[in-house]
Design an enzyme around this catalytic site. Structure first.
Site, PDB file in Angstrom:
ATOM      1  N   ASN A 159     -23.941  24.987  53.525  1.00 19.53           N
ATOM      2  CA  ASN A 159     -23.343  23.577  54.008  1.00 19.53           C
ATOM      3  C   ASN A 159     -23.647  23.349  55.562  1.00 19.53           C
ATOM      4  OD1 ASN A 159     -21.456  25.829  54.332  1.00 19.53           O
ATOM      5  ND2 ASN A 159     -19.868  24.362  53.836  1.00 19.53           N
ATOM      6  N   TYR A 160     -23.879  24.704  56.086  1.00 15.79           N
ATOM      7  CA  TYR A 160     -23.834  24.593  57.695  1.00 15.79           C
ATOM      8  C   TYR A 160     -25.081  25.480  57.921  1.00 15.79           C
ATOM      9  CZ  TYR A 160     -19.773  21.846  58.343  1.00 15.79           C
ATOM     10  OH  TYR A 160     -18.540  20.913  58.214  1.00 15.79           O
ATOM     11  N   LYS A 182     -31.299  35.542  57.046  1.00 18.34           N
ATOM     12  CA  LYS A 182     -31.725  35.036  55.693  1.00 18.34           C
ATOM     13  C   LYS A 182     -30.933  33.903  55.120  1.00 18.34           C
ATOM     14  CE  LYS A 182     -30.796  34.972  51.692  1.00 18.34           C
ATOM     15  NZ  LYS A 182     -30.651  33.635  51.376  1.00 18.34           N
ATOM     16  N   GLU A 255     -17.143  35.735  55.500  1.00 20.24           N
ATOM     17  CA  GLU A 255     -16.080  34.370  55.586  1.00 20.24           C
ATOM     18  C   GLU A 255     -16.631  33.630  54.166  1.00 20.24           C
ATOM     19  OE1 GLU A 255     -17.057  32.737  60.024  1.00 20.24           O
ATOM     20  OE2 GLU A 255     -17.928  31.737  58.072  1.00 20.24           O
ATOM     21  N   CYS A 289     -15.965  24.695  53.558  1.00 18.19           N
ATOM     22  CA  CYS A 289     -14.864  25.876  52.993  1.00 18.19           C
ATOM     23  C   CYS A 289     -13.438  25.463  53.647  1.00 18.19           C
ATOM     24  CB  CYS A 289     -15.164  27.270  53.859  1.00 18.19           C
ATOM     25  SG  CYS A 289     -15.402  27.054  55.650  1.00 18.19           S
ATOM     26  N   GLU A 382     -12.040  26.257  43.691  1.00 12.76           N
ATOM     27  CA  GLU A 382     -12.627  25.624  44.545  1.00 12.76           C
ATOM     28  C   GLU A 382     -13.869  24.623  43.818  1.00 12.76           C
ATOM     29  OE1 GLU A 382     -15.242  27.792  46.980  1.00 12.76           O
ATOM     30  OE2 GLU A 382     -14.472  26.952  48.886  1.00 12.76           O
TER      31      GLU A 382
HETATM   32  P1  NAD Z   1     -23.297  31.333  47.760  1.00 10.31           P
HETATM   33  O1  NAD Z   1     -22.461  32.359  47.797  1.00 10.31           O
HETATM   34  O2  NAD Z   1     -24.045  30.812  46.769  1.00 10.31           O
HETATM   35  O3  NAD Z   1     -24.824  31.643  49.083  1.00 10.31           O
HETATM   36  C1  NAD Z   1     -24.455  31.738  50.304  1.00 10.31           C
HETATM   37  C2  NAD Z   1     -25.642  32.506  51.029  1.00 10.31           C
HETATM   38  O4  NAD Z   1     -25.838  33.835  50.252  1.00 10.31           O
HETATM   39  C3  NAD Z   1     -26.917  31.827  50.666  1.00 10.31           C
HETATM   40  O5  NAD Z   1     -27.920  32.080  51.770  1.00 10.31           O
HETATM   41  C4  NAD Z   1     -27.520  32.598  49.257  1.00 10.31           C
HETATM   42  O6  NAD Z   1     -28.968  32.561  49.575  1.00 10.31           O
HETATM   43  C5  NAD Z   1     -27.289  34.068  49.628  1.00 10.31           C
HETATM   44  N1  NAD Z   1     -27.155  34.811  48.565  1.00 10.31           N
HETATM   45  C6  NAD Z   1     -26.707  34.714  47.168  1.00 10.31           C
HETATM   46  N2  NAD Z   1     -27.032  35.838  46.551  1.00 10.31           N
HETATM   47  C7  NAD Z   1     -27.341  36.938  47.409  1.00 10.31           C
HETATM   48  C8  NAD Z   1     -27.489  38.223  47.461  1.00 10.31           C
HETATM   49  N3  NAD Z   1     -27.282  38.960  46.080  1.00 10.31           N
HETATM   50  N4  NAD Z   1     -27.988  39.029  48.537  1.00 10.31           N
HETATM   51  C9  NAD Z   1     -28.070  38.227  49.573  1.00 10.31           C
HETATM   52  N5  NAD Z   1     -27.795  37.015  49.676  1.00 10.31           N
HETATM   53  C10 NAD Z   1     -27.325  36.276  48.596  1.00 10.31           C
HETATM   54  O7  NAD Z   1     -22.669  29.941  48.651  1.00 10.31           O
HETATM   55  P2  NAD Z   1     -22.902  28.583  49.025  1.00 10.31           P
HETATM   56  O8  NAD Z   1     -23.108  27.872  47.465  1.00 10.31           O
HETATM   57  O9  NAD Z   1     -24.446  28.330  49.949  1.00 10.31           O
HETATM   58  O10 NAD Z   1     -22.043  28.151  49.919  1.00 10.31           O
HETATM   59  C11 NAD Z   1     -20.601  27.414  49.398  1.00 10.31           C
HETATM   60  C12 NAD Z   1     -19.590  28.552  49.526  1.00 10.31           C
HETATM   61  O11 NAD Z   1     -19.461  29.086  50.718  1.00 10.31           O
HETATM   62  C13 NAD Z   1     -18.129  27.999  49.053  1.00 10.31           C
HETATM   63  O12 NAD Z   1     -17.520  28.983  48.605  1.00 10.31           O
HETATM   64  C14 NAD Z   1     -17.668  27.921  50.445  1.00 10.31           C
HETATM   65  O13 NAD Z   1     -16.158  27.932  50.440  1.00 10.31           O
HETATM   66  C15 NAD Z   1     -18.135  29.131  51.267  1.00 10.31           C
HETATM   67  N6  NAD Z   1     -18.009  28.918  52.788  1.00 10.31           N
HETATM   68  C16 NAD Z   1     -17.070  29.618  53.181  1.00 10.31           C
HETATM   69  C17 NAD Z   1     -17.121  29.225  54.573  1.00 10.31           C
HETATM   70  C18 NAD Z   1     -16.077  30.089  55.541  1.00 10.31           C
HETATM   71  O14 NAD Z   1     -16.164  30.025  56.596  1.00 10.31           O
HETATM   72  N7  NAD Z   1     -14.988  30.730  54.934  1.00 10.31           N
HETATM   73  C19 NAD Z   1     -17.960  28.471  55.450  1.00 10.31           C
HETATM   74  C20 NAD Z   1     -18.871  27.656  54.737  1.00 10.31           C
HETATM   75  C21 NAD Z   1     -18.741  28.082  53.374  1.00 10.31           C
END
Ligand code: NAD
Length: 479
Positions: A159-160, A182, A255, A289, A382
């Site tokens: 998302n960012y 990554k 996060e 988030c 969520e």
């Molecule tokens: P996601 O967990 O599906 O993926 C996040 C990242 O992790 C991606 O780059 C993905 O390719 C990578 N990834 C996934 N499995 C992995 C593994 N086994 N090893 C290494 N990398 C791996 O999340 P998303 O769908 O991209 O983002 C949405 C989520 O992120 C929501 O839950 C949101 O609340 C959260 N988020 C949190 C914050 C915060 O600051 N707290 C900010 C933005 C988004």
């Protein structure tokens, strides 16, 4: 072989394509579901080679004068600003973020880098004399400083993809570390481009390397890699917990997800609450988030607030990112199915939709659900989409109890004109940040950004990130 500078990205007949040969992973655009580019799929051997190159780069990077590192970061920020329009185009294509927000994301990232370059110059240590401890003398002196950790693995979410990459990379580099980026698959082209701009700015290509590819092949390999010294991850709680279970004795900065509540009390300024709640809940289609993910409003004003919120939501623009729509297509059809099911499940259980339920592919029109109750999934999970549940409460205490009953603890908001009461309630909320009379949101970026419970571990924010990505080192003089 992935060797930094050669890891370029070019606009070709098939869209953006990584210049590296070998296997590729397709990147799909959310608006029409078409392939907008292909990025190199790193093999495990290539990951090892890349990390080996970073370890070499670390030796000279950590010794570089701090002012020189800062200068390179300023130059990188300048490159981002100079390429703002191009990068914003990419965000619109890759993740369907609207034009204005895409431009803002790039500008905010450049500002973050500049600020970090300045703040990094001011990270000072301290000197301790032994005689402050019983039985010791002044002949023992500890010089306490901060040193880098080594190879930092930076994993941003979709998302960012620029901002949440930069907020990891810039403090890591300023702290003397080297970085494996990554990027998320949707956001990988943006990630490769900011890396390319770092090289163009003069940051050596063995100091930051972007590693793209299939999560199945390299995801777990990277997070448990013995030569990764720290992981800085933003994403879902599920993935964060998985990373925490696989990582081997390295510091983690996580996060994760959130279910931020806006508690609205009877004396709140309704217009102010409405405006903050609507923009907090629906900008970038709720895929944030810190989006307002539930409203907890006292009965006395619930009808008035629900009507005001629904009326405002009906005026939100919905459609294409290029048209600057507030609500744009969700990142994927699967994500839209998840949100859509949650909405329909709540309605079947008695929630009242105050806005029409309308969906076109992965574009979901914004939905306000009133009379949501504790037994509904939408009260706790969520959705990461444009749906806002309203839960009616008796009083502020019930609001705090409901807010704290969530597994998450990212942020919370309290709307009331009684700031003393708000302050006392804020003390009771088990979250990283409480907003009084404002929407839940991240920033300004030098403020601490913290999640409790399933929302994360550790603190971010310029200075906090610099501290998290360096460690204390004590050198003791025995005089
Ligand atoms: P996601 O967990 O599906 O993926 C996040 C990242 O992790 C991606 O780059 C993905 O390719 C990578 N990834 C996934 N499995 C992995 C593994 N086994 N090893 C290494 N990398 C791996 O999340 P998303 O769908 O991209 O983002 C949405 C989520 O992120 C929501 O839950 C949101 O609340 C959260 N988020 C949190 C914050 C915060 O600051 N707290 C900010 C933005 C988004």
């Amino acid at each position: 072989m992935p060797n930094g500078a050669d890891d370029c990205v070019q606009l070709g007949p098939q869209g953006w394509t990584s210049c590296q040969s070998g296997e590729h992973v397709a990147v799909y655009g959310p608006v029409h579901g078409q392939i907008i580019g292909k990025v190199h799929a790193f093999s495990r051997e290539e990951v090892d080679q890349a990390i080996g190159r970073l370890q070499e780069g670390f030796q000279s990077w950590k010794r570089m004068l701090l002012t020189e590192r800062a200068q390179l970061l300023h130059q990188w920020a300048d490159k981002l600003e100079a390429n703002r329009a191009e990068l914003a185009e990419l965000l619109m294509l890759e993740i369907a973020k609207n034009h204005r927000d895409s431009l803002d994301e790039v500008q905010r990232s450049a500002d973050f880098i500049h600020y970090t370059a300045e703040e990094g110059l001011r990270l000072a240590g301290e000197t301790l004399f032994g005689d402050a401890f019983p039985g010791q003398t002044r002949q023992k002196v500890s010089i306490v400083g901060r040193v880098p950790l080594g190879v930092v693995l930076a994993i941003p979410p979709f998302n960012y993809p620029i901002n949440l990459a930069v907020t990891k990379i810039a403090p890591a580099l300023m702290g003397g570390n080297v970085v494996v980026l990554k990027p998320p698959t949707q956001g990988a082209i943006a990630g490769l481009n900011i890396t390319r701009l770092a090289y163009e700015a003069g940051i050596p290509d063995n100091v930051i390397i972007a590693i793209t590819g299939s999560g199945r092949v390299i995801g777990d390999y990277l997070i448990s890699h013995p030569r990764v010294n720290m992981i800085n991850f933003t994403g879902s709680t599920q993935t964060g917990q998985h990373i925490a279970s696989k990582a081997i004795m390295v510091p983690l900065l996580l996060e994760l997800g959130g279910k931020d509540a806006a508690i609205v009390l009877a004396d709140a300024n309704i217009e102010r609450a409405r405006d903050n709640i609507v923009s907090g809940a629906f900008s970038y289609s709720g895929q944030r988030c810190t989006a307002v993910k539930r409203v907890l409003v006292v009965e006395e004003i619930a009808d008035q607030l629900a009507t005001a919120v629904a009326q405002k939501v009906m005026t939100l623009s919905v459609g294409a990112p290029e048209a600057d729509s507030v609500v744009t297509p969700l990142i994927s059809n699967e994500a839209a199915d998840f949100v859509w099911d949650m909405i329909h499940e709540a309605v079947a259980q008695g929630a009242v939709a105050l806005t029409p339920l309308r969906r076109e592919g992965n574009l979901i029109y914004p939905v306000v659900l009133d009379f949501v109750t504790r037994d509904m999934r939408v009260a706790w999970e969520e959705p990461f989409g444009p749906v806002l549940p309203i839960i009616r409460i008796h009083d502020a205490e019930e609001g705090v109890e409901l807010a704290n009953a969530s597994e998450y603890g990212l942020q919370g908001a309290i709307f009331t004109q009684d700031v003393s009461q708000a302050f006392l309630l804020a003390e009771e909320l088990d979250v990283g940040t409480v907003q009084i009379n404002g929407k839940t949101s991240r920033g300004p970026d030098h403020f601490p950004f913290v999640g409790t419970k399933a929302s994360g571990m550790g603190a971010q924010g310029v200075r906090y990130s610099l501290l998290a990505m360096t460690r204390l080192k004590s050198t003791v003089l025995n005089l």
